[in-house]
Design an enzyme around this catalytic site. Structure first.
Site, PDB file in Angstrom:
ATOM      1  CG  ASN A 185     -48.761  -2.901  12.191  1.00  0.00           C
ATOM      2  OD1 ASN A 185     -49.411  -2.966  13.224  1.00  0.00           O
ATOM      3  ND2 ASN A 185     -47.562  -2.330  12.377  1.00  0.00           N
ATOM      4  CB  CYS A 192     -53.001  -3.338  18.012  1.00  0.00           C
ATOM      5  SG  CYS A 192     -52.388  -3.899  19.808  1.00  0.00           S
ATOM      6  CG  HIS A 212     -48.172  -3.897  17.791  1.00  0.00           C
ATOM      7  ND1 HIS A 212     -49.400  -3.243  17.975  1.00  0.00           N
ATOM      8  CD2 HIS A 212     -48.140  -3.932  16.527  1.00  0.00           C
ATOM      9  CE1 HIS A 212     -49.791  -2.573  16.792  1.00  0.00           C
ATOM     10  NE2 HIS A 212     -48.679  -3.286  15.967  1.00  0.00           N
TER      11      HIS A 212
END
Ligand SMILES: *[C@@H]1O[C@H](CO)[C@@H](O)[C@H](O)[C@H]1NC(C)=O
Ligand SMILES: *[C@@H]1O[C@H](CO)[C@@H](O)[C@H](O)[C@H]1NC(C)=O
Ligand SMILES: *[C@@H]1O[C@H](CO)[C@@H](O)[C@H](O)[C@H]1NC(C)=O
Ligand SMILES: *[C@@H]1O[C@H](CO)[C@@H](O)[C@H](O)[C@H]1NC(C)=O
Ligand SMILES: *[C@@H]1O[C@H](CO)[C@@H](O)[C@H](O)[C@H]1NC(C)=O
Length: 373
Positions: A328, A151, A289
């Protein structure tokens, strides 16, 4: 009404009607309610899942039931307009999910370069809303990090792509694989941090294109092929912004999307809406994240009234909820077409802990770089 929305309404009703709870779900206690089996069947169709054996099917059904109960709990706890329920990840345990889509090492260190904090002046004139997705060709398509805990590399790539497109009006898609293969500070597919990616871009004097140097999605390291391909985007440096959300909003509106790192605890079962958590439902101290912040706004009052079938109805806000819009890296079938929204103004899920951005620019003379201590 979409299949997901329809299913989640049905499910919420059904769960309330049956009075089912967590303990019932987590035990493997004989035959399953028919409704659950039907819903699981629909899940398998919608997300194209098949299982290798009856035992595996039974195990996945158990996990699915547990996750729906978990989603119901999150639904009850949420203070915003968020809806939790069936997602593409509903047949994975939290641990499996973390391995496939998570989580990076929790940073203990700051980079020596890029420690500059942008001035507070950006907080002075902030527009009421901002959504970079509405500008043509600024935000690149949603990526999917599946099987690679990268990520951090994707968020950095998304940041560089958006800023490059804004500044040079030229569509670039940069190589995430180059960020992984040539990474000397983080751990490639097993975790890292956005600044590791920026250091790699500086050290490689730019980044190749995704087309030339495509994403492989393998956990195993590859040789760094940076010298083999022509560069398509460069950065001058990278900076950390102030942790003031007003300043972040001003900077975002003036310059473009930035990266943030949040606690991803509430995201596996997220479907849509604005998540409003508290420090006890989403601890802002533990962030794991990294994603791209692409805008902000305020939800209309009515939005909070949509989830009428949930028992948390009475707690739904009657005031407009200020929110952040985040991009995302879990594919376009998750969340709001790959995006999600978090409450703005109260450090939800630690969003203000590491606001970082690159500053793009034409190639400059290479400066020496080193990993953070
Ligand atoms: C859940 O169900 C079990 C078994 O029916 C019951 O003993 C327990 O009290 C219930 N828990 C809650 C929180 O409702
Ligand atoms: C569904 O999954 C199978 C493998 O399990 C794959 O071969 C097939 O292409 C998938 N279909 C779609 C529409 O994604
Ligand atoms: C992320 O951090 C939170 C808080 O420590 C934790 O509950 C969650 O399991 C973590 N997720 C992953 C995938 O590591
Ligand atoms: C922000 O968080 C604090 C601490 O949890 C809480 O007391 C306060 O009510 C929150 N404010 C808003 C606007 O949600
Ligand atoms: C910079 O790149 C060189 C190879 O060109 C490599 O040996 C070195 O480890 C890299 N340093 C960092 C901090 O990435």
């Amino acid at each position: 009404m979409t299949l997901t929305a329809h299913l989640s309404c049905f499910l919420a009703l059904w769960m309330v009607g049956q009075g089912l709870n967590n303990s019932l779900y987590t035990q493997d206690s004989g035959p399953r309610p028919m409704e659950l089996i039907e819903i699981f069947k629909l899940f398998q169709v919608q997300f194209n899942r098949s299982y290798s054996s009856p035992a595996e099917y039974a195990r996945r059904l158990d996990i699915f039931a547990h996750n729906l109960a978990q989603a119901q709990r999150l639904q009850e706890e949420d203070l915003g307009t968020a809806e939790f329920g069936m997602t593409p990840f509903s047949d994975l345990t939290e641990e499996e999910f973390g391995q496939l889509y998570g989580h990076q090492k929790i940073p203990e260190r700051y980079p020596t370069v890029g420690k500059k904090v942008e001035s507070e002046k950006w907080g002075e004139s902030v527009p009421p809303t901002c959504d970079w997705r509405k500008a043509t060709d600024i935000i690149s398509p949603i990526k999917d990090q599946e099987k690679c805990n990268c990520c951090w590399a994707i968020a950095a790539a998304d940041n560089i792509e958006a800023l490059w497109r804004i500044r040079y009006r030229q569509i670039v898609d940069v190589s995430v694989q180059e960020l992984l293969d040539c990474d000397r500070c983080g751990n490639g597919c097993t975790g890292g941090f956005v600044w590791d990616a920026y250091i790699t871009v500086l050290n490689n004097s730019g980044l190749a294109s995704e087309k030339d140097y495509p994403f492989q999605r393998h956990a195993k390291p590859h040789r760094c092929l940076a010298k083999k391909y022509k560069k398509v985007a460069w950065i001058q440096d990278f900076i950390m912004l102030s942790s003031n959300e007003q300043v972040i909003a001003g900077y975002l509106a003036a310059h473009g999307p930035i990266t943030v790192t949040i606690n991803m605890e509430l995201l596996q079962h997220y479907q849509k809406g604005v998540i409003k958590a508290t420090p006890s439902t989403c601890d802002p101290r533990y962030v794991n994240h990294s994603v791209l912040l692409v805008g902000f706004g305020k939800s209309k009052t009515e939005e909070g009234m949509q989830a009428e079938m949930t028992s948390s109805q009475s707690r739904k806000p009657r005031h407009p909820t200020p929110y952040w819009i985040l991009k995302n890296s879990w594919g376009a079938h998750w969340g709001e077409k790959g995006y999600f929204r978090l409450h703005r103004g109260n450090n939800t899920c630690g969003i203000t802990k590491y606001p970082f951005t690159a500053r793009v620019g034409q190639p400059v003379k290479k400066l020496p770089v080193s990993c953070p201590p």
